[in-house]
Design a protein around this motif. Structure first.
Motif, PDB file in Angstrom:
ATOM      1  N   GLU A  62       0.824  -1.209   0.000  1.00 30.03           N
ATOM      2  CA  GLU A  62       0.000   0.000   0.000  1.00 30.03           C
ATOM      3  C   GLU A  62       0.858   1.259   0.000  1.00 30.03           C
ATOM      4  O   GLU A  62       0.551   2.231  -0.688  1.00 30.03           O
ATOM      5  CB  GLU A  62      -0.930  -0.005   1.213  1.00 30.03           C
ATOM      6  CG  GLU A  62      -2.033  -1.034   1.109  1.00 30.03           C
ATOM      7  CD  GLU A  62      -2.810  -1.207   2.411  1.00 30.03           C
ATOM      8  OE1 GLU A  62      -2.389  -0.653   3.460  1.00 30.03           O
ATOM      9  OE2 GLU A  62      -3.843  -1.910   2.368  1.00 30.03           O
ATOM     10  N   ARG A  63       1.968   1.240   0.751  1.00 27.57           N
ATOM     11  CA  ARG A  63       2.875   2.392   0.757  1.00 27.57           C
ATOM     12  C   ARG A  63       3.495   2.607  -0.610  1.00 27.57           C
ATOM     13  O   ARG A  63       3.624   3.734  -1.087  1.00 27.57           O
ATOM     14  CB  ARG A  63       3.967   2.214   1.808  1.00 27.57           C
ATOM     15  CG  ARG A  63       3.478   2.422   3.204  1.00 27.57           C
ATOM     16  CD  ARG A  63       4.578   2.686   4.212  1.00 27.57           C
ATOM     17  NE  ARG A  63       5.839   2.050   3.940  1.00 27.57           N
ATOM     18  CZ  ARG A  63       6.450   1.187   4.741  1.00 27.57           C
ATOM     19  NH1 ARG A  63       5.894   0.831   5.869  1.00 27.57           N
ATOM     20  NH2 ARG A  63       7.621   0.679   4.428  1.00 27.57           N
ATOM     21  N   VAL A  64       3.879   1.516  -1.285  1.00 29.48           N
ATOM     22  CA  VAL A  64       4.463   1.616  -2.620  1.00 29.48           C
ATOM     23  C   VAL A  64       3.440   2.169  -3.595  1.00 29.48           C
ATOM     24  O   VAL A  64       3.757   3.009  -4.436  1.00 29.48           O
ATOM     25  CB  VAL A  64       5.002   0.239  -3.084  1.00 29.48           C
ATOM     26  CG1 VAL A  64       5.373   0.276  -4.552  1.00 29.48           C
ATOM     27  CG2 VAL A  64       6.195  -0.174  -2.242  1.00 29.48           C
ATOM     28  N   GLN A  65       2.198   1.745  -3.486  1.00 27.03           N
ATOM     29  CA  GLN A  65       1.151   2.263  -4.372  1.00 27.03           C
ATOM     30  C   GLN A  65       0.950   3.754  -4.166  1.00 27.03           C
ATOM     31  O   GLN A  65       0.731   4.498  -5.115  1.00 27.03           O
ATOM     32  CB  GLN A  65      -0.164   1.526  -4.137  1.00 27.03           C
ATOM     33  CG  GLN A  65      -0.173   0.132  -4.710  1.00 27.03           C
ATOM     34  CD  GLN A  65      -1.462  -0.614  -4.405  1.00 27.03           C
ATOM     35  OE1 GLN A  65      -2.144  -0.324  -3.435  1.00 27.03           O
ATOM     36  NE2 GLN A  65      -1.777  -1.586  -5.239  1.00 27.03           N
ATOM     37  N   ARG A  66       1.031   4.213  -2.929  1.00 25.74           N
ATOM     38  CA  ARG A  66       0.866   5.641  -2.647  1.00 25.74           C
ATOM     39  C   ARG A  66       1.997   6.478  -3.229  1.00 25.74           C
ATOM     40  O   ARG A  66       1.824   7.653  -3.501  1.00 25.74           O
ATOM     41  CB  ARG A  66       0.768   5.877  -1.140  1.00 25.74           C
ATOM     42  CG  ARG A  66      -0.566   5.505  -0.556  1.00 25.74           C
ATOM     43  CD  ARG A  66      -0.739   6.091   0.841  1.00 25.74           C
ATOM     44  NE  ARG A  66       0.330   5.734   1.743  1.00 25.74           N
ATOM     45  CZ  ARG A  66       0.310   4.709   2.597  1.00 25.74           C
ATOM     46  NH1 ARG A  66      -0.725   3.915   2.639  1.00 25.74           N
ATOM     47  NH2 ARG A  66       1.335   4.483   3.402  1.00 25.74           N
ATOM     48  N   LEU A  67       3.152   5.881  -3.431  1.00 25.89           N
ATOM     49  CA  LEU A  67       4.283   6.622  -4.000  1.00 25.89           C
ATOM     50  C   LEU A  67       3.933   7.217  -5.346  1.00 25.89           C
ATOM     51  O   LEU A  67       4.319   8.331  -5.665  1.00 25.89           O
ATOM     52  CB  LEU A  67       5.514   5.724  -4.134  1.00 25.89           C
ATOM     53  CG  LEU A  67       6.228   5.371  -2.844  1.00 25.89           C
ATOM     54  CD1 LEU A  67       7.334   4.357  -3.136  1.00 25.89           C
ATOM     55  CD2 LEU A  67       6.805   6.595  -2.192  1.00 25.89           C
ATOM     56  N   GLY A  68       3.192   6.478  -6.163  1.00 22.30           N
ATOM     57  CA  GLY A  68       2.823   6.955  -7.493  1.00 22.30           C
ATOM     58  C   GLY A  68       1.752   8.021  -7.472  1.00 22.30           C
ATOM     59  O   GLY A  68       1.571   8.747  -8.432  1.00 22.30           O
ATOM     60  N   THR A  69       1.024   8.182  -6.364  1.00 23.89           N
ATOM     61  CA  THR A  69      -0.071   9.142  -6.318  1.00 23.89           C
ATOM     62  C   THR A  69       0.334  10.491  -5.758  1.00 23.89           C
ATOM     63  O   THR A  69      -0.441  11.419  -5.761  1.00 23.89           O
ATOM     64  CB  THR A  69      -1.229   8.584  -5.457  1.00 23.89           C
ATOM     65  OG1 THR A  69      -0.769   8.451  -4.114  1.00 23.89           O
ATOM     66  CG2 THR A  69      -1.730   7.265  -5.988  1.00 23.89           C
ATOM     67  N   GLY A  70       1.555  10.582  -5.256  1.00 21.91           N
ATOM     68  CA  GLY A  70       2.009  11.845  -4.690  1.00 21.91           C
ATOM     69  C   GLY A  70       1.608  12.036  -3.241  1.00 21.91           C
ATOM     70  O   GLY A  70       1.945  13.030  -2.635  1.00 21.91           O
ATOM     71  N   SER A  71       0.871  11.093  -2.657  1.00 23.32           N
ATOM     72  CA  SER A  71       0.460  11.214  -1.258  1.00 23.32           C
ATOM     73  C   SER A  71       1.246  10.248  -0.392  1.00 23.32           C
ATOM     74  O   SER A  71       0.693   9.540   0.417  1.00 23.32           O
ATOM     75  CB  SER A  71      -1.041  10.938  -1.133  1.00 23.32           C
ATOM     76  OG  SER A  71      -1.308   9.605  -1.536  1.00 23.32           O
ATOM     77  N   SER A  72       2.527  10.228  -0.585  1.00 25.51           N
ATOM     78  CA  SER A  72       3.383   9.269   0.102  1.00 25.51           C
ATOM     79  C   SER A  72       3.625   9.662   1.551  1.00 25.51           C
ATOM     80  O   SER A  72       3.872  10.814   1.873  1.00 25.51           O
ATOM     81  CB  SER A  72       4.724   9.167  -0.625  1.00 25.51           C
ATOM     82  OG  SER A  72       5.622   8.410   0.127  1.00 25.51           O
ATOM     83  N   ALA A  73       3.572   8.667   2.403  1.00 30.83           N
ATOM     84  CA  ALA A  73       3.918   8.870   3.796  1.00 30.83           C
ATOM     85  C   ALA A  73       5.364   8.464   4.042  1.00 30.83           C
ATOM     86  O   ALA A  73       5.845   8.522   5.148  1.00 30.83           O
ATOM     87  CB  ALA A  73       2.982   8.066   4.684  1.00 30.83           C
ATOM     88  N   VAL A  74       6.047   8.035   2.993  1.00 28.57           N
ATOM     89  CA  VAL A  74       7.426   7.585   3.106  1.00 28.57           C
ATOM     90  C   VAL A  74       8.347   8.789   2.974  1.00 28.57           C
ATOM     91  O   VAL A  74       8.251   9.552   2.029  1.00 28.57           O
ATOM     92  CB  VAL A  74       7.755   6.544   2.013  1.00 28.57           C
ATOM     93  CG1 VAL A  74       9.201   6.116   2.110  1.00 28.57           C
ATOM     94  CG2 VAL A  74       6.826   5.355   2.126  1.00 28.57           C
ATOM     95  N   THR A  75       9.230   8.960   3.944  1.00 28.91           N
ATOM     96  CA  THR A  75      10.198  10.056   3.899  1.00 28.91           C
ATOM     97  C   THR A  75      11.581   9.509   4.215  1.00 28.91           C
ATOM     98  O   THR A  75      11.722   8.444   4.801  1.00 28.91           O
ATOM     99  CB  THR A  75       9.852  11.160   4.918  1.00 28.91           C
ATOM    100  OG1 THR A  75       9.862  10.595   6.223  1.00 28.91           O
ATOM    101  CG2 THR A  75       8.496  11.783   4.625  1.00 28.91           C
TER     102      THR A  75
END
Length: 91
Positions: A9-22
């Motif tokens: 789910e985190r990897v999928q969010r990377l493509g949407t610009g709403s990443s919680a990964v920093t």
């Protein structure tokens, strides 16, 4: 399944610009690291260009890549100068 699903789910969010990964280097107050890259081929050059925006980068290669490194703003070390290359590196 739980940890794998969360990671996916985190990897999928990377493509949407709403990443919680920093990353620690995303913080503008963080220290610039001196990072060494061994091998300045296609991937080495790609990653060198990306990380040189936030860090000091140098590279070492068997082939003379000094021209490419100079174009990219990266310090080049020839293979015979490996001991000098590793001095003062953070990573």
């Amino acid at each position: 399944i739980g940890p794998v699903k969360k990671a996916a789910e985190r990897v999928q969010r990377l493509g949407t610009g709403s990443s919680a990964v920093t990353l620690p280097s995303d913080n503008t107050n963080s220290k610039r690291l001196k990072i060494g890259i061994i091998g300045y081929g296609r991937f080495g050059r790609f990653i060198g260009k990306k990380i040189s925006k936030d860090h000091d980068v140098c590279c070492l290669d068997l082939i003379d890549k000094s021209k490419e490194a100079l174009e990219d703003g990266i310090e080049f070390y020839p293979k015979y100068d490996a001991s000098e290359f590793v001095k003062n590196l953070d990573v």
